[in-house]
Design a protein around this motif. Structure first.
Motif, PDB file in Angstrom:
ATOM      1  N   SER A   1       0.817  -1.214   0.000  1.00 33.79           N
ATOM      2  CA  SER A   1       0.000   0.000   0.000  1.00 33.79           C
ATOM      3  C   SER A   1       0.856   1.271   0.000  1.00 33.79           C
ATOM      4  CB  SER A   1      -0.939   0.006   1.212  1.00 33.79           C
ATOM      5  OG  SER A   1      -0.212  -0.125   2.420  1.00 33.79           O
TER       6      SER A   1
ATOM      7  N   ARG B   1      -4.517   8.128   4.722  1.00 32.59           N
ATOM      8  CA  ARG B   1      -5.134   6.824   4.956  1.00 32.59           C
ATOM      9  C   ARG B   1      -5.510   6.673   6.422  1.00 32.59           C
ATOM     10  NH1 ARG B   1      -1.447   3.387   2.751  1.00 32.59           N
ATOM     11  NH2 ARG B   1      -2.541   3.664   0.771  1.00 32.59           N
TER      12      ARG B   1
ATOM     13  N   ARG C   1     -16.216   8.935   3.978  1.00 35.18           N
ATOM     14  CA  ARG C   1     -15.696   9.238   2.641  1.00 35.18           C
ATOM     15  C   ARG C   1     -16.324  10.513   2.068  1.00 35.18           C
ATOM     16  NH1 ARG C   1     -15.707   3.446   2.330  1.00 35.18           N
ATOM     17  NH2 ARG C   1     -13.555   2.707   2.114  1.00 35.18           N
TER      18      ARG C   1
ATOM     19  N   GLU D   1      -8.122   7.775   2.263  1.00 34.92           N
ATOM     20  CA  GLU D   1      -8.511   6.384   2.044  1.00 34.92           C
ATOM     21  C   GLU D   1      -8.945   5.765   3.373  1.00 34.92           C
ATOM     22  OE1 GLU D   1      -5.215   4.365   0.322  1.00 34.92           O
ATOM     23  OE2 GLU D   1      -5.084   5.720  -1.412  1.00 34.92           O
TER      24      GLU D   1
ATOM     25  N   ARG E   1      -9.762   2.130   5.029  1.00 39.95           N
ATOM     26  CA  ARG E   1      -9.623   0.694   4.775  1.00 39.95           C
ATOM     27  C   ARG E   1      -9.861  -0.098   6.055  1.00 39.95           C
ATOM     28  NH1 ARG E   1      -4.360   0.220   0.758  1.00 39.95           N
ATOM     29  NH2 ARG E   1      -4.884   1.984  -0.586  1.00 39.95           N
TER      30      ARG E   1
ATOM     31  N   ASP F   1      -7.576   1.023  -2.337  1.00 35.11           N
ATOM     32  CA  ASP F   1      -8.652   1.933  -1.965  1.00 35.11           C
ATOM     33  C   ASP F   1      -9.830   1.794  -2.916  1.00 35.11           C
ATOM     34  OD1 ASP F   1      -9.652   4.108  -0.275  1.00 35.11           O
ATOM     35  OD2 ASP F   1      -9.514   5.327  -2.090  1.00 35.11           O
ATOM     36  N   GLU F   2      -9.551   1.465  -4.159  1.00 35.54           N
ATOM     37  CA  GLU F   2     -10.612   1.237  -5.145  1.00 35.54           C
ATOM     38  C   GLU F   2     -11.532   0.110  -4.687  1.00 35.54           C
ATOM     39  OE1 GLU F   2     -11.063  -0.134  -9.842  1.00 35.54           O
ATOM     40  OE2 GLU F   2      -9.104   0.374  -9.013  1.00 35.54           O
TER      41      GLU F   2
ATOM     42  N   LYS G   1     -13.659   1.243  -1.600  1.00 30.80           N
ATOM     43  CA  LYS G   1     -14.814   2.063  -1.978  1.00 30.80           C
ATOM     44  C   LYS G   1     -15.914   1.219  -2.601  1.00 30.80           C
ATOM     45  CE  LYS G   1     -12.319   6.406  -2.747  1.00 30.80           C
ATOM     46  NZ  LYS G   1     -11.856   7.386  -3.775  1.00 30.80           N
TER      47      LYS G   1
END
Length: 569
Positions: A249, A331, A348, A355, A357, A375-376, A379
């Protein structure tokens, strides 16, 4: 067969067939096993060398000596004192020497640690590991009786305590070493051992990966607290996973902020061990305070905060109302307790550049199991806590039939990995109940994997509310309650009912100046759930009791509700 042996024995068989029949979720329909979709790679293989201990491994990962003198490992937020990697290395070795030569601590001796977060905490933990002694950390807010019980249960031979906690130890009869010397006390302290002992004079102790490294006590939120036995192999495996995660990451150059308690597996694995293996700098808070945290982010340009759901909730509810600059933050992680989709979405929306997580783990698994690398993905799956990390396999087992379930079917989560505990200290019955005959750890959590291999935790099986034969998950109702603009915090518990068996009852913390009523809360939830899930009772409270890791202490609320019923009779 031990847990580690069973993992090795079954892993070879599983791995040989794994790539032949896996669907996109990592599920093998022939075996009923979910496999990690992530690979460690050649640079992150778990060491197989048997005569390797946790401290030796951590120290081997420190920056090269040319950089260690200038590279900062820790910063004390309260004093701005900095500790470089070279200083940390010398402190660990000096304290290990002092514990062995001056205090007579030997391999297998249990050292009980009672202290809030401090820049000495990693030194203490790694010094204990390096002489083959066994670490047993405790929550400093525990009562005298709780502390005495843990000391007896663990068989501690020495206590290392913060001076302000010394008064809780008078009845234990166990020798005590203070972290810092009191003005009216002439006894030696950890600080003095670090300063005066020779870091080269290390004891010749042979420690192996299979030796016990620590005994951590579970929170006991759903039952009696038990001592979790973790080996050096467990810790070495989790450190490799944390190092892999940092590089996967791109966090290896980040500045982290630590307020997670270091006595908890989350704080211990991250901040006393794992992040050092990636050469990361950590700014250390002694205890959590939202405004102090916000100030620390700005002052030290913090990039990364491992957190818990109550902190996420605090940021969403309060951060917009106070002056702060969070532009450096990229993050925030969440673990130790479930994070709802509603809270994730709210975070968010308010902090789109950060980010978020979520991860999942247990004390029994050294804090690991699932995590978001992308992060994609986080989300796209806001209600999930990520995919299985490398080395982990899992099953989702039908509670009634005991059969493994495919994706999108709810059951009890079972896991297996080299990070999994050895067992519960002095409790063979609990250990046998937690492992099946093939070494699978039964987590006690109800959940499922979706079609893409992302884990969704529904709730603790023991905390499910049984209403007219239906199962109601408190966490689902809590996430709905928290979406109300006038609700600051909430918890849902079962209340015995003569007709329905159990009914959901909500404890709610109202926003200041709110006049929210019981009926309004009941109707707010009822509009969003099936009839059997409706909240039937509401009690307003000033604060939801939670553990240091952010888990709701439902036992306290259940007891409180029972007292309320009794007082009305």
């Amino acid at each position: 067969m031990s847990t580690e042996e069973s993992w090795v024995a079954t892993k070879e068989e599983e791995t040989s067939n794994a790539q032949l029949a896996l669907d996109p979720s990592g599920y093998d329909s022939r075996t009923g096993i979910y496999h990690s979709l992530h690979q460690l790679g050649e640079d992150f293989q778990i060491p197989t060398r048997h005569d390797l201990d946790t401290a030796k491994y951590v120290l081997s990962q420190f920056p090269h000596p040319d950089h260690a003198e200038s590279k900062v490992a820790l910063v004390d937020l309260a004093t701005n004192k900095q500790v470089t990697y070279a200083q940390l290395s010398r402190s660990i070795r000096a304290l290990a020497s002092g514990l062995y030569h001056a205090l007579g601590v030997r391999k297998g001796d249990v050292v009980f640690v009672l202290s809030p977060n401090s820049i000495l905490y990693p030194t203490i933990c790694l010094a204990i590991f390096s002489i083959g002694a066994i670490l047993s950390p405790a929550n400093p807010i525990n009562t005298e009786s709780e502390i005495s019980k843990q000391i007896r249960d663990s068989g501690a031979k020495l206590v290392i305590s913060a001076p302000e906690e010394k008064h809780k130890l008078s009845k234990t009869g166990v020798p005590t070493l203070l972290t810092t010397r009191l003005s009216n006390d002439d006894s030696v302290s950890v600080e003095e051992l670090v300063e005066c002992c020779d870091p080269i004079d290390l004891p010749p102790v042979r420690i192996t990966q299979s030796d016990t490294a620590a005994v951590l006590y579970s929170s006991g939120t759903t039952g009696t607290s038990k001592g979790v036995i973790l080996t050096h192999a467990n810790f070495i495996a989790i450190m490799m996973l944390l190092k892999w995660s940092a590089y996967a990451s791109s966090s290896q150059h980040d500045t982290f902020l630590c307020f997670i308690p270091m006595f908890h597996i989350y704080g211990l694995a991250f901040f006393s061990l794992g992040l050092f293996c990636a050469g990361i700098k950590t700014v250390l808070m002694q205890k959590f305070d939202l405004q102090t945290m916000l100030d620390a982010v700005q002052a030290h340009q913090v990039n990364n905060i491992p957190a818990v759901p109550p902190v996420i909730l605090g940021l969403v509810k309060y951060a917009s109302k106070v002056k702060c600059d969070l532009s450096s933050l990229r993050r925030v992680g969440s673990g130790a307790a479930p994070l709802s989709k509603e809270l994730s979405d709210g975070f968010r929306e308010q902090f789109p550049w950060i980010e978020l997580r979520q991860g999942y783990g247990l004390t029994e698994s050294c804090g690991a199991a699932t995590f978001f690398v992308s992060d994609e993905h986080a989300k796209a799956h806001p209600a999930s806590c990520g995919r299985l990390v490398p080395t982990f396999t899992a099953k989702v087992v039908d509670i009634e039939t005991g059969l493994p379930l495919p994706p999108c079917r709810e059951g009890e989560l079972w896991i297996k990995s080299p990070t999994i505990m050895k067992g519960y200290l002095g409790n063979e019955e609990a250990t046998a109940a937690t492992f099946d005959s093939d070494g699978w750890l039964k987590t006690g959590d109800l959940g499922y994997f979706d079609e893409d291999g992302f884990l969704h935790i529904v709730d603790r099986i023991k905390e499910l509310i049984k209403h007219n034969g239906y199962q109601v998950a408190p966490a689902e109702l809590e996430s709905i309650l928290l979406s109300h603009s006038e609700v600051l915090d909430a918890a849902v518990i079962p209340v015995e009912d003569e007709e329905a068996g159990q009914i959901p009852m909500a404890y709610v913390v109202r926003a200041s100046n709110s006049e929210l009523t019981e009926e309004q809360v009941i109707q707010f939830v009822a509009r969003q759930v099936a009839p059997y899930k409706k909240v039937r009772k509401v009690s307003f409270i000033s604060a939801i009791p939670k553990s240091a890791a952010g888990k709701i202490l439902r036992k306290q609320l259940v007891s409180q509700s029972q007292q309320l019923v009794t007082s009305k009779l």
